[in-house]
Design a protein around this motif. Structure first.
Motif, PDB file in Angstrom:
ATOM      1  N   LYS B 280      38.673  70.305  49.341  1.00 34.83           N
ATOM      2  CA  LYS B 280      38.048  69.686  48.173  1.00 34.83           C
ATOM      3  C   LYS B 280      37.978  67.936  48.303  1.00 34.83           C
ATOM      4  CE  LYS B 280      42.419  69.127  46.097  1.00 34.83           C
ATOM      5  NZ  LYS B 280      42.671  67.712  45.815  1.00 34.83           N
ATOM      6  N   ASP B 281      38.774  67.586  49.153  1.00 35.25           N
ATOM      7  CA  ASP B 281      39.088  66.126  49.416  1.00 35.25           C
ATOM      8  C   ASP B 281      37.614  65.695  50.335  1.00 35.25           C
ATOM      9  OD1 ASP B 281      41.045  65.572  47.565  1.00 35.25           O
ATOM     10  OD2 ASP B 281      42.228  66.271  49.315  1.00 35.25           O
ATOM     11  N   LYS B 284      34.256  64.975  48.910  1.00 38.42           N
ATOM     12  CA  LYS B 284      33.725  63.604  48.508  1.00 38.42           C
ATOM     13  C   LYS B 284      33.054  62.755  49.415  1.00 38.42           C
ATOM     14  CE  LYS B 284      37.568  64.317  45.842  1.00 38.42           C
ATOM     15  NZ  LYS B 284      38.975  63.781  45.776  1.00 38.42           N
ATOM     16  N   ALA B 331      38.097  85.633  45.925  1.00 38.61           N
ATOM     17  CA  ALA B 331      38.742  84.697  44.955  1.00 38.61           C
ATOM     18  C   ALA B 331      39.483  83.738  45.517  1.00 38.61           C
ATOM     19  CB  ALA B 331      39.193  85.571  43.861  1.00 38.61           C
ATOM     20  N   GLN B 334      37.439  81.187  47.557  1.00 39.38           N
ATOM     21  CA  GLN B 334      36.895  80.323  46.240  1.00 39.38           C
ATOM     22  C   GLN B 334      37.898  79.312  45.693  1.00 39.38           C
ATOM     23  OE1 GLN B 334      33.609  80.880  46.164  1.00 39.38           O
ATOM     24  NE2 GLN B 334      33.390  79.183  45.182  1.00 39.38           N
ATOM     25  N   SER B 335      38.827  79.908  45.419  1.00 41.93           N
ATOM     26  CA  SER B 335      39.880  78.899  44.569  1.00 41.93           C
ATOM     27  C   SER B 335      40.518  78.140  45.316  1.00 41.93           C
ATOM     28  CB  SER B 335      40.822  79.812  43.573  1.00 41.93           C
ATOM     29  OG  SER B 335      42.221  79.401  44.013  1.00 41.93           O
ATOM     30  N   GLN B 338      37.749  76.170  48.179  1.00 42.46           N
ATOM     31  CA  GLN B 338      36.690  75.818  47.612  1.00 42.46           C
ATOM     32  C   GLN B 338      35.310  76.460  48.044  1.00 42.46           C
ATOM     33  OE1 GLN B 338      38.986  73.176  47.416  1.00 42.46           O
ATOM     34  NE2 GLN B 338      39.190  73.340  45.295  1.00 42.46           N
ATOM     35  N   GLN B 407      48.808  78.407  45.757  1.00 48.97           N
ATOM     36  CA  GLN B 407      47.758  78.960  44.943  1.00 48.97           C
ATOM     37  C   GLN B 407      47.627  80.404  45.654  1.00 48.97           C
ATOM     38  OE1 GLN B 407      44.540  76.321  45.146  1.00 48.97           O
ATOM     39  NE2 GLN B 407      45.190  74.687  44.047  1.00 48.97           N
ATOM     40  N   LEU B 411      47.791  83.655  43.412  1.00 47.49           N
ATOM     41  CA  LEU B 411      46.835  84.600  42.912  1.00 47.49           C
ATOM     42  C   LEU B 411      46.766  86.007  43.316  1.00 47.49           C
ATOM     43  CD1 LEU B 411      43.592  82.442  44.189  1.00 47.49           C
ATOM     44  CD2 LEU B 411      43.884  83.574  42.032  1.00 47.49           C
TER      45      LEU B 411
END
Lengths: 297, 547
Positions: B280-281, B284, B331, B334-335, B338, B407, B411
């Protein structure tokens, strides 16, 4: 005996129905706008703590696999977190968790702190010395460090966080209680009671405690604010309530890694903590003003 | 091999196992690297661009740089730059070729290995690399007091080491080994050490390592950084590098930055040039022309769940299968990643030798209805709270996790609850997890590994490793014998077949719940050019130059 104590106390401060001080200051609080607002906010939040689970739109631990990290929308008013849980529901459930931990922690502090303080002041001598040196040693450590050490020893969980926060503020509370007790102890009516051979338990129960209640009540309120912050702090570093329990500090921690991607994750739990702590502290300040003889008109 | 295990981002991994070794410079093939600028221009620049400092973020500090006394990924990443290996794996052909050995031969029975050591290679302290130096290095690694801490365990297969002259090294093995060759390509764990320097340094060799590599140790500020300077005498780079001389930058600073958010800020401010970041970082930086993002699929399982077979509940194969079918791996990818990862079907990743191409046909699919049916058959009935119970005992399991896996753990907790299994998450530090798993007092544990050879499954699944890395306490004759055969079978088709059989057996028995293989993202400031990643993700600085 209540009559004796009432008339014996100098000044007006301690002379109001000391066992239930809230009735006495009710009128005064109405005159302070900020305090009134704080009280209303706290009542509201307490109400949410009680009915939260019934008004929450979703199960706070259930993931929606199609809605990871979604911003605020009509379906999820405050958005969803990284594993698709509804943030609003989590905050509503979290209210109860946070309040229960904080209030129970303060309960532990008050129970143990009052006992230590009163015994220390009343018995005096070696016992006073011993207890106060122990308190001094504990005071040398910042409360949160002490709480950390205790949680580390007991293992991270919601109950242990409660115990740790409670224990960590005992020293300061015991000191306050001791100081307040010493003042009462030096008053004429206590001396008179002792001289006629009244048993110690009676003096403590019916003369000392009723007269320090208002002081303790003020500090108790202030301690609740601190305890909420400590609860959140322990949750933030993973030593408080364990996942998936929705505790505000834990949620803040989970949100911090997404500050630049999903601002809502850390913002709303942070706001919740801020509002509660602000309200509690503001109320505590107002109470202190009301009970402090120097501010009395 | 070791030991590179654990950790979504390389958290330290402490593993002691025999067979684990490391990987190495095996290849810098296509997906690993992305050439910065066009080739012609680059070559011109390379000739002139010397000097400068390259600063790289490391997420954990090595415990020691004494490669015989560690198995930590953090140690490997640093030590790699200080050493070189006997052999290397050609990135184009995937063949093992000689490097510090000028040539090598293996006898027909596979037990006598002869290396001819290259001429003119010197240690950082100026002493010459000889066959004797290798002998002393291996003997040190294998000595009883050091062996259990690191690669010595792998070398245990060596019966004796002889040197007939300065340049001839002869190893006699107890039995043929299919894996030792790969181990010898490790420039970190298998590098020659200057044993004189070891003795001179007293007990402090781990902070003052002396090797034959392109970089020399300059300073180590604990909790802050490790600084290496280029080795002027270096002329023995592996042939696949363009630069065959000493490294071009003067200094390589490895700066300790534990938090990815801090690394992001440091990259943006220019304090550091290179950092590993979570998906996720890294995203960017993809559209930022000041940076290049290198992507690579990690060779290993980023996440899997070990089921403890010592637990009575989990001894029931139906329960294990039900847990497999309860997990919606997509899932989690994905979570948590990402979407930047691949769902894993079996114990080996698709990019590792021996992977069974047909595994998707027999692997478990997400199917909660079927999972619930299996639990019903096994006698676990739903109670009023929605939790299954049998003979009054609730179906309650504890899941050992680490902070970084919070996470996926949560889940899975929800996914298991959906089929009536109550899971409690216990979040601990890596070393605390190791203690509990070694003692066998857990139900489910999250783990991950990166490897260069399917033999990684030996420490994880062989019955001799129970109490160590075999946390599931797998004790299965078929698996034991396949793992043993895999180690001594030299012919690669036969060997691949062995691991295919192994995967079928492991999936059938449902010992692990494989979750995903993840991607690695390395963000590089365009000021720095020429960085390569080897297939196991180690950064290779030989062709690096600073604009």
């Amino acid at each position: 005996m209540n009559e004796v104590s009432k008339t014996a106390v100098h000044g007006a401060t301690h002379a109001k129905s000391p066992i239930f001080p809230e009735f006495a200051f009710w009128g005064k609080i109405k005159k302070q706008r900020a305090a009134k607002l704080s009280l209303v906010v706290l009542l509201l939040i307490s109400a949410i703590g009680i009915v939260g689970p019934w008004i929450a739109p979703y199960d706070p631990t259930e993931s929606n696999y199609d809605a990871f990290l979604q911003g605020p929308s009509a379906k999820h008013v405050l958005g969803t977190d990284a594993i698709g849980r509804d943030l609003l529901s989590r905050i509503l459930y979290g209210t109860r968790v946070t309040l229960v931990v904080a209030v129970m922690a303060v309960g532990i502090t008050v129970a143990a702190g009052t006992m230590i303080g009163v015994i220390s002041a009343y018995v005096g001598g070696f016992i006073d010395h011993l207890l106060m040196r122990i308190m001094d040693i504990l005071l040398a450590l910042p409360g949160i460090i002490l709480a950390l050490a205790i949680v580390a020893a007991l293992g991270p969980s919601q109950t242990n966080a409660m115990i740790a926060i409670g224990i960590s503020s005992i020293p300061s509370f015991a000191r306050l209680t001791r100081a307040a007790t010493l003042v009462i102890m030096s008053s004429g009516y206590v001396e008179a009671s002792r001289s006629i051979g009244t048993p110690s338990w009676w003096i403590i129960l019916f003369q000392v405690l009723p007269n320090i209640t208002n002081v303790l009540f003020v500090y108790m309120t202030l301690f609740v604010g601190g305890a909420i912050l400590d609860t959140a702090a322990l949750g933030f570093i993973g030593l408080g309530a364990q996942p998936p329990t929705p505790e505000w500090g834990t949620m803040l921690n989970e949100g911090k890694d997404y500050l630049s991607d999903a601002w809502w994750l850390a913002t709303y739990p942070g706001l919740a903590i801020t509002i509660v702590v602000l309200a509690v502290n503001r109320l505590g300040d107002a109470l202190r003003d009301i009970f402090d003889p120097r501010t009395q008109k | 091999m070791g030991i590179r295990k654990r950790g979504p981002f390389p958290i330290v991994s402490i593993v002691l196992s025999c067979f684990v070794l490391l990987a190495i410079v095996s290849g810098c093939d296509a997906p690993a690297t992305k050439p910065g600028t066009d080739e012609g221009k680059k070559d011109v620049n390379i000739a002139n661009q010397k000097g400068g400092t390259v600063t790289v973020a490391i997420s954990s500090e090595p415990d020691t740089l004494d490669v015989h006394k560690s198995t930590a990924l953090s140690t490997e990443g640093v030590a790699l730059n200080l050493g070189a290996a006997l052999l290397y794996r050609d990135p184009q052909t995937n063949e093992v070729k000689p490097h510090l050995a000028e040539s090598y031969s293996i006898s027909d029975d596979g037990k006598t290995w002869t290396f001819r050591i290259r001429k003119g290679v010197t240690f950082h302290d100026g002493t010459l690399l000889t066959a004797q130096a290798y002998k002393r290095t291996f003997e040190r690694a294998m000595s009883p007091e050091i062996a259990p801490k690191g690669v010595g365990m792998v070398l245990g297969i060596i019966k004796s080491i002889k040197t007939t002259d300065d340049r001839t090294l002869i190893l006699e093995l107890n039995e043929p080994s299919a894996t030792l060759l790969t181990y010898f390509t490790s420039a970190s764990w298998m590098q020659p050490l200057s044993v004189d320097a070891v003795q001179k340094s007293g007990g402090q060799y781990g902070r003052n390592p002396v090797g034959v590599g392109p970089w020399k140790m300059e300073s180590w500020k604990s909790g802050d950084s490790i600084t290496l300077i280029q080795n002027d005498a270096y002329r023995w780079a592996t042939p696949f590098f363009k630069n065959q001389g000493p490294p071009r930058p003067d200094k390589l600073v490895l700066k300790l930055i534990r938090n990815p958010q801090t690394a992001v800020a440091a990259l943006e401010s220019g304090t550091i040039d290179i950092a590993d970041l979570p998906a996720k970082d890294a995203k960017k930086f993809k559209n930022n022309n000041r940076f290049t993002v290198l992507e690579q699929i990690k060779r290993g399982l980023g996440l899997f769940v070990e089921l403890n077979l010592k637990n009575e509940i989990l001894q029931d194969k139906n329960v294990r299968k039900a847990l497999q079918m309860a997990v919606k791996k997509e899932a989690i990818v994905q979570s948590h990643l990402q979407g930047e990862g691949i769902v894993a079907d079996g114990p080996l990743p698709a990019n590792l030798f021996g992977y069974d191409q047909s595994i998707a046909q027999y692997a478990y699919k997400y199917n909660p209805e079927e999972a619930m049916k299996l639990l019903e058959e096994a006698g676990w009935k739903l109670n009023a709270q929605g939790i299954r119970e049998k003979a009054g005992k609730p179906l309650h399991l504890e899941l050992l996790s680490m902070e970084a896996w919070s996470q996926p753990a949560q889940l899975m907790q929800g996914m298991f609850k959906a089929i009536g299994v109550d899971v409690k998450i216990i979040t601990l530090e890596g070393s605390a997890v190791d203690q509990l798993t070694a003692a066998g007092t857990f139900d489910l544990a999250l783990d991950g590994y990166v490897a260069d050879d399917p033999d990684i499954l030996f420490p994880f699944m062989h019955s001799s490793q129970i109490g160590g890395m075999n946390r599931s306490a797998i004790h299965d004759k078929t698996i034991d014998s396949l793992l043993e055969k895999g180690q001594v079978t030299m012919k690669s088709d036969d060997r691949a077949k062995i691991y295919e059989d192994l995967q079928k057996r492991v999936v059938e028995e449902a010992f692990w719940i494989p979750i995903y293989t993840e991607k690695r993202f390395v963000v590089v400031n365009n000021r720095v050019q020429g960085l390569m990643l080897d297939p196991s993700g180690l950064k290779l600085y030989q062709d690096v130059w600073v604009k």
